[in-house]
Scaffold this active site. Structure first.
Site, PDB file in Angstrom:
ATOM      1  N   ILE A  62       0.807  -1.314   0.018  1.00 27.31           N
ATOM      2  CA  ILE A  62       0.124   0.035  -0.101  1.00 27.31           C
ATOM      3  C   ILE A  62       0.880   1.280  -0.257  1.00 27.31           C
ATOM      4  O   ILE A  62       0.391   2.211  -0.685  1.00 27.31           O
ATOM      5  CB  ILE A  62      -0.917   0.007   1.126  1.00 27.31           C
ATOM      6  N   TYR A 108      -2.775  -7.562  16.780  1.00 32.04           N
ATOM      7  CA  TYR A 108      -2.946  -6.725  15.375  1.00 32.04           C
ATOM      8  C   TYR A 108      -4.270  -6.090  15.379  1.00 32.04           C
ATOM      9  O   TYR A 108      -4.211  -4.833  15.295  1.00 32.04           O
ATOM     10  CB  TYR A 108      -2.794  -7.779  14.148  1.00 32.04           C
ATOM     11  N   ARG A 133       3.247  12.025  15.045  1.00 32.15           N
ATOM     12  CA  ARG A 133       3.535  13.073  15.792  1.00 32.15           C
ATOM     13  C   ARG A 133       4.533  14.109  15.247  1.00 32.15           C
ATOM     14  O   ARG A 133       4.436  15.408  15.490  1.00 32.15           O
ATOM     15  CB  ARG A 133       4.120  12.377  17.394  1.00 32.15           C
ATOM     16  N   LYS A 151      -4.556  -2.095  15.399  1.00 31.15           N
ATOM     17  CA  LYS A 151      -5.223  -1.268  14.574  1.00 31.15           C
ATOM     18  C   LYS A 151      -6.432  -0.313  15.179  1.00 31.15           C
ATOM     19  O   LYS A 151      -6.459   0.579  14.578  1.00 31.15           O
ATOM     20  CB  LYS A 151      -5.573  -2.032  13.266  1.00 31.15           C
ATOM     21  N   ASP A 163      13.761   2.968  10.479  1.00 27.12           N
ATOM     22  CA  ASP A 163      13.025   2.148  11.430  1.00 27.12           C
ATOM     23  C   ASP A 163      11.900   3.026  12.095  1.00 27.12           C
ATOM     24  O   ASP A 163      12.313   3.922  12.951  1.00 27.12           O
ATOM     25  CB  ASP A 163      13.634   1.295  12.458  1.00 27.12           C
ATOM     26  N   THR A 167      -1.201  -8.088  -1.187  1.00 23.60           N
ATOM     27  CA  THR A 167       0.190  -7.497  -1.053  1.00 23.60           C
ATOM     28  C   THR A 167       0.858  -8.741  -0.781  1.00 23.60           C
ATOM     29  O   THR A 167       0.476  -9.806  -0.393  1.00 23.60           O
ATOM     30  CB  THR A 167       0.169  -6.405  -0.101  1.00 23.60           C
TER      31      THR A 167
END
Length: 269
Positions: free
Chosen positions: A21, A174, A130, A178, A69, A209
């Protein structure tokens, strides 16, 4: 800069290496006329591939590509600072970096696996947004080309997931990571509306993907989920990128704090 483009500003995309994506979002910005694009990912070779494709799509594009990272706050702050130093501002920020993790129930998952997922999917997204917000609040608004609409200091789109809304078995970390991205997006949208910054997120469904079809076994594992969605197919990363670009553009000038689901109808079935 072409006056015809919806994206005369500067785009920043994390998780932009490979064929996922993030990379397709970078390609979409280039194809739609954005000429200043900054990308980052863990792997420099994948970023190089993305850079070459961007330039093939838009010969006028300048690309800042830096491997790093997103869980490292020092790297993220340095990268965002480099974007502003090179291009003068950040207008469209898309936070795509994410990992999936093993299929496990909470009682079977070790803490290091939980931390690895949340460090990238939630903490890394927060660190990135941020730094982007800190840059955006200091810049002048980009004027709108549409009469009567206010200018924008920036638009952020975080990549969450349909599983941040409905969850599934064997993916507690996971799904929670999210869901956290969705909650963070809404809170930031409230806080930064007064600054002329919009913050939204996209919640992709099952998208074709490397994360979902990298091996035959993985593709077979995903097949039941494909059949749940009314459209009965995997989505394409280009289709998610289209939604992202809409939310970044001034066509979405009154869209704030939204979690846009792009899942072929999965969550309504």
């Amino acid at each position: 800069m072409s006056p015809a483009t919806l994206f005369p500003g500067v785009a920043v995309i994390t998780g932009a290496g490979g064929i996922g994506i993030g990379a397709h979002t970078a390609f979409a910005f280039a194809a739609e006329g954005c000429t200043r694009i900054a990308i980052t990912d863990l792997k420099a070779d994948l970023l190089h591939q993305t850079t070459e494709k961007i330039k093939a799509l838009n010969g006028s594009a300048e690309v800042l590509s830096v491997a790093g990272d997103v869980t490292d706050s020092e790297f993220v702050e340095s990268f965002m600072k480099s974007v502003v130093e090179k291009f003068g501002r950040i207008d469209y920020a898309v936070n795509c970096a994410g990992i999936l993790g093993k299929d496990q129930r909470s009682g079977e998952m070790d803490i290091s696996s939980f931390d690895a997922i949340n460090n990238v999917n939630y903490r890394g997204c927060w660190i990135s947004s941020r730094a982007q917000l800190q840059a955006m609040v200091q810049q002048d608004p980009l004027p709108s080309s549409k009469p009567g609409r206010p200018g924008s200091r920036g638009a952020i789109v975080n990549i969450a997931s349909q599983l941040g809304i409905v969850s599934r078995p064997n993916a507690p970390a996971y799904c929670a990571s999210k869901a956290a991205v969705i909650g963070m997006t809404r809170s930031d949208a409230i806080d930064y509306s007064k600054d002329g910054i919009r913050v939204n997120c996209v919640c992709p469904g099952l998208i074709k993907t490397a994360m979902t079809t990298g091996t035959k076994e993985l593709a077979e594992l995903m097949e039941p989920a494909v059949q749940i969605a009314p459209m009965e197919r995997m989505g394409l990363p280009e289709e998610v990128a289209d939604a992202v670009l809409f939310l970044c553009s001034e066509k979405a000038s009154f869209v704030q704090g939204h979690a846009m689901v792009v899942d072929g109808g999965y969550i309504i079935n």
